[in-house]
Design a protein around this motif. Structure first.
Motif, PDB file in Angstrom:
ATOM      1  N   VAL A  23       1.060  -1.138  -0.058  1.00  0.00           N
ATOM      2  CA  VAL A  23       0.541   0.469  -0.292  1.00  0.00           C
ATOM      3  C   VAL A  23       1.190   0.898  -0.382  1.00  0.00           C
ATOM      4  N   ASP A  25       0.863   5.979  -0.351  1.00  0.00           N
ATOM      5  CA  ASP A  25      -0.061   6.826  -0.384  1.00  0.00           C
ATOM      6  C   ASP A  25       0.413   7.538  -2.102  1.00  0.00           C
ATOM      7  N   SER A  46      -3.356   4.355  -1.812  1.00  0.00           N
ATOM      8  CA  SER A  46      -4.200   5.325  -0.980  1.00  0.00           C
ATOM      9  C   SER A  46      -4.370   5.939  -0.679  1.00  0.00           C
ATOM     10  N   ARG A  47      -5.422   7.138   0.447  1.00  0.00           N
ATOM     11  CA  ARG A  47      -4.756   8.173   0.179  1.00  0.00           C
ATOM     12  C   ARG A  47      -3.539   8.262   1.180  1.00  0.00           C
ATOM     13  N   ASN A  52      -5.887   5.957   7.257  1.00  0.00           N
ATOM     14  CA  ASN A  52      -5.774   5.125   5.498  1.00  0.00           C
ATOM     15  C   ASN A  52      -5.173   4.381   5.038  1.00  0.00           C
ATOM     16  N   ILE A  53      -3.769   4.328   5.432  1.00  0.00           N
ATOM     17  CA  ILE A  53      -3.084   3.512   4.702  1.00  0.00           C
ATOM     18  C   ILE A  53      -3.357   2.359   5.872  1.00  0.00           C
ATOM     19  N   ALA A  56      -6.582   0.546   4.506  1.00  0.00           N
ATOM     20  CA  ALA A  56      -6.343  -0.444   2.734  1.00  0.00           C
ATOM     21  C   ALA A  56      -5.507  -1.434   3.304  1.00  0.00           C
ATOM     22  N   GLU A 144      -9.762  10.224  -5.672  1.00  0.00           N
ATOM     23  CA  GLU A 144      -9.595   9.064  -4.241  1.00  0.00           C
ATOM     24  C   GLU A 144      -8.838  10.510  -3.271  1.00  0.00           C
ATOM     25  N   ASP A 145      -8.208  11.471  -3.295  1.00  0.00           N
ATOM     26  CA  ASP A 145      -7.250  11.759  -2.850  1.00  0.00           C
ATOM     27  C   ASP A 145      -6.802  12.989  -3.224  1.00  0.00           C
TER      28      ASP A 145
END
Length: 194
Positions: A23, A25, A46-47, A52-53, A56, A144-145
């Protein structure tokens, strides 16, 4: 100084095997993403942010998560950070590559030219988002981010509001230093016109 996503890539390279999941960012270099995808490792965006990490990682059963800010998450330690474990892995990687400087371990991941994270005050995020959507409508857009726009094999950028400060964060990456400089200037002028 070395960006956190590159250090994270060295750690990931030491612990991940084919079919494992990583994962990362939304600020992570294409060089890192492509390197692991080519090795058969599942790469999951991921955001930004530890919550968030970790979420995910849990959802995707990932062994490792990284942020450009230098935060690294290990499933081995309950999806938490372990700085001493990270330092140990880096030391082992140096032992496994005798005669190499640590800077030489970065080479497989650093083939793109990256701005790092640029921060600035942003007066009207909705208006800026609309401007960016319209200006870069031929690129692949993702929300998403913040907003990420990609022009494959040439350049990409991500603009997102900070979760901790009243600023916007911009990351730009390109396949040449000239294109990087041009695109940083171009995007910054759209965000904060003079």
């Amino acid at each position: 100084a070395v960006r956190g996503d590159i250090v994270g890539a060295i750690l990931a390279d030491a612990i991940l095997k084919k079919k494992d999941a990583l994962v990362y960012d939304s600020c992570t270099s294409w060089g890192v993403r492509k390197y692991f995808a080519n090795k058969g490792i599942k790469t999951i965006p991921s955001r930004v942010g530890h919550f968030n990490i970790k979420q995910a990682m849990d959802k995707q059963k990932a062994k490792f998560g990284l942020e450009i800010s230098g935060h690294y998450y290990f499933t081995k330690y309950g999806q938490e950070e372990s700085p001493f474990y990270a330092i140990r892995i880096l030391a082992q990687q140096l032992d496994n590559n005798p005669g190499k400087k640590i800077s030489e371990l970065f080479v497989p991941f650093g083939k793109w030219y990256h701005s790092g994270v640029l921060s600035f005050k942003s007066p009207n995020s909705t208006a800026i988002l609309t401007k960016l959507k319209n200006k870069y409508k031929t690129g692949a857009q993702n929300y998403e981010d913040g907003i990420t726009v990609e022009f494959p094999n040439r350049w990409w950028f991500n603009l997102r509001p900070s979760h901790t400060e009243p600023v916007a964060r911009l990351v730009v990456e390109a396949n040449s230093p000239e294109l990087l400089k041009e695109k940083i200037k171009e995007v910054k002028e759209l965000i904060n016109p003079k």
